[in-house]
Design a protein around this motif. Structure first.
Motif, PDB file in Angstrom:
ATOM      1  N   ASP A 207      84.900  19.901  82.984  1.00  0.00           N
ATOM      2  CA  ASP A 207      86.168  20.073  82.257  1.00  0.00           C
ATOM      3  C   ASP A 207      85.911  20.670  80.877  1.00  0.00           C
ATOM      4  OD1 ASP A 207      87.634  18.977  84.345  1.00  0.00           O
ATOM      5  OD2 ASP A 207      87.791  16.990  83.425  1.00  0.00           O
ATOM      6  N   ARG A 208      84.888  20.148  80.202  1.00  0.00           N
ATOM      7  CA  ARG A 208      84.546  20.664  78.864  1.00  0.00           C
ATOM      8  C   ARG A 208      84.055  22.109  78.947  1.00  0.00           C
ATOM      9  NH1 ARG A 208      82.571  15.458  78.716  1.00  0.00           N
ATOM     10  NH2 ARG A 208      80.406  16.140  79.038  1.00  0.00           N
TER      11      ARG A 208
ATOM     12  N   SER B 109      86.984  24.485  79.241  1.00  0.00           N
ATOM     13  CA  SER B 109      87.660  24.616  77.954  1.00  0.00           C
ATOM     14  C   SER B 109      86.826  25.425  76.960  1.00  0.00           C
ATOM     15  CB  SER B 109      87.957  23.221  77.394  1.00  0.00           C
ATOM     16  OG  SER B 109      88.567  23.311  76.142  1.00  0.00           O
TER      17      SER B 109
ATOM     18  N   ASN C 297      87.736  29.077  75.469  1.00  0.00           N
ATOM     19  CA  ASN C 297      87.861  29.206  74.011  1.00  0.00           C
ATOM     20  C   ASN C 297      86.921  30.274  73.459  1.00  0.00           C
ATOM     21  OD1 ASN C 297      89.787  27.203  73.996  1.00  0.00           O
ATOM     22  ND2 ASN C 297      88.395  25.590  73.316  1.00  0.00           N
TER      23      ASN C 297
END
Length: 144
Positions: free
Chosen positions: A84-85, A88, A92
């Motif tokens: 999940d990180r 993201s 980003n």
């Protein structure tokens, strides 16, 4: 003997993981990706670790105990949170590249943002399916 419904759900989760892996590969081909990002490389390692742990469980399915399954579930839950990180952070990073690119490079940066967002989403879904598969195995071990 394990109930067909549980086996069917397990096979469905495994099939969904493979479908999303295949879709991620197709996106790489479709978007003509030539360079792998650090996040994509880390995704590959994360998915590899998840698939290895899941494969070990499936091979021992009929002799597993709940402690072993719960330990593996906890490990995969941590790996899924890491994925999940990665999704993201990878997205980003692409947004930042778009923001800082020169005007003549904006179109390429935007295409790469869209491409990697699609790829990261598919890769993260693979980790979700692996976690669901281990959850189904845990249900089977608890109940049978």
């Amino acid at each position: 003997q394990l109930p067909k419904a549980h086996v069917s759900r397990l096979v469905g989760h495994l099939d969904d993981a493979l479908d999303d892996m295949r879709d991620a590969a197709r996106h790489i081909d479709t978007y003509m990706i030539e360079t792998v990002t650090p996040e994509a490389h880390e995704f590959a390692k994360t998915i590899g670790a998840m698939v290895t742990a899941l494969s070990d469980l499936v091979q021992k399915l009929l002799t597993l105990n709940s402690v072993e399954v719960e330990r593996t579930y906890a490990k995969l839950k941590d790996l899924e949170a890491h994925a999940d990180r990665l999704r993201s952070e990878g997205t980003n990073a692409r947004v930042q590249k778009l923001k800082t690119s020169a005007p003549v490079e904006k179109a390429d940066a935007l295409l790469l943002l869209i491409a990697w967002k699609d790829i990261y989403t598919k890769l993260e879904r693979v980790t979700d399916h692996c976690l669901h598969a281990v959850s189904e195995i845990a249900t089977m071990v608890r109940n049978y």
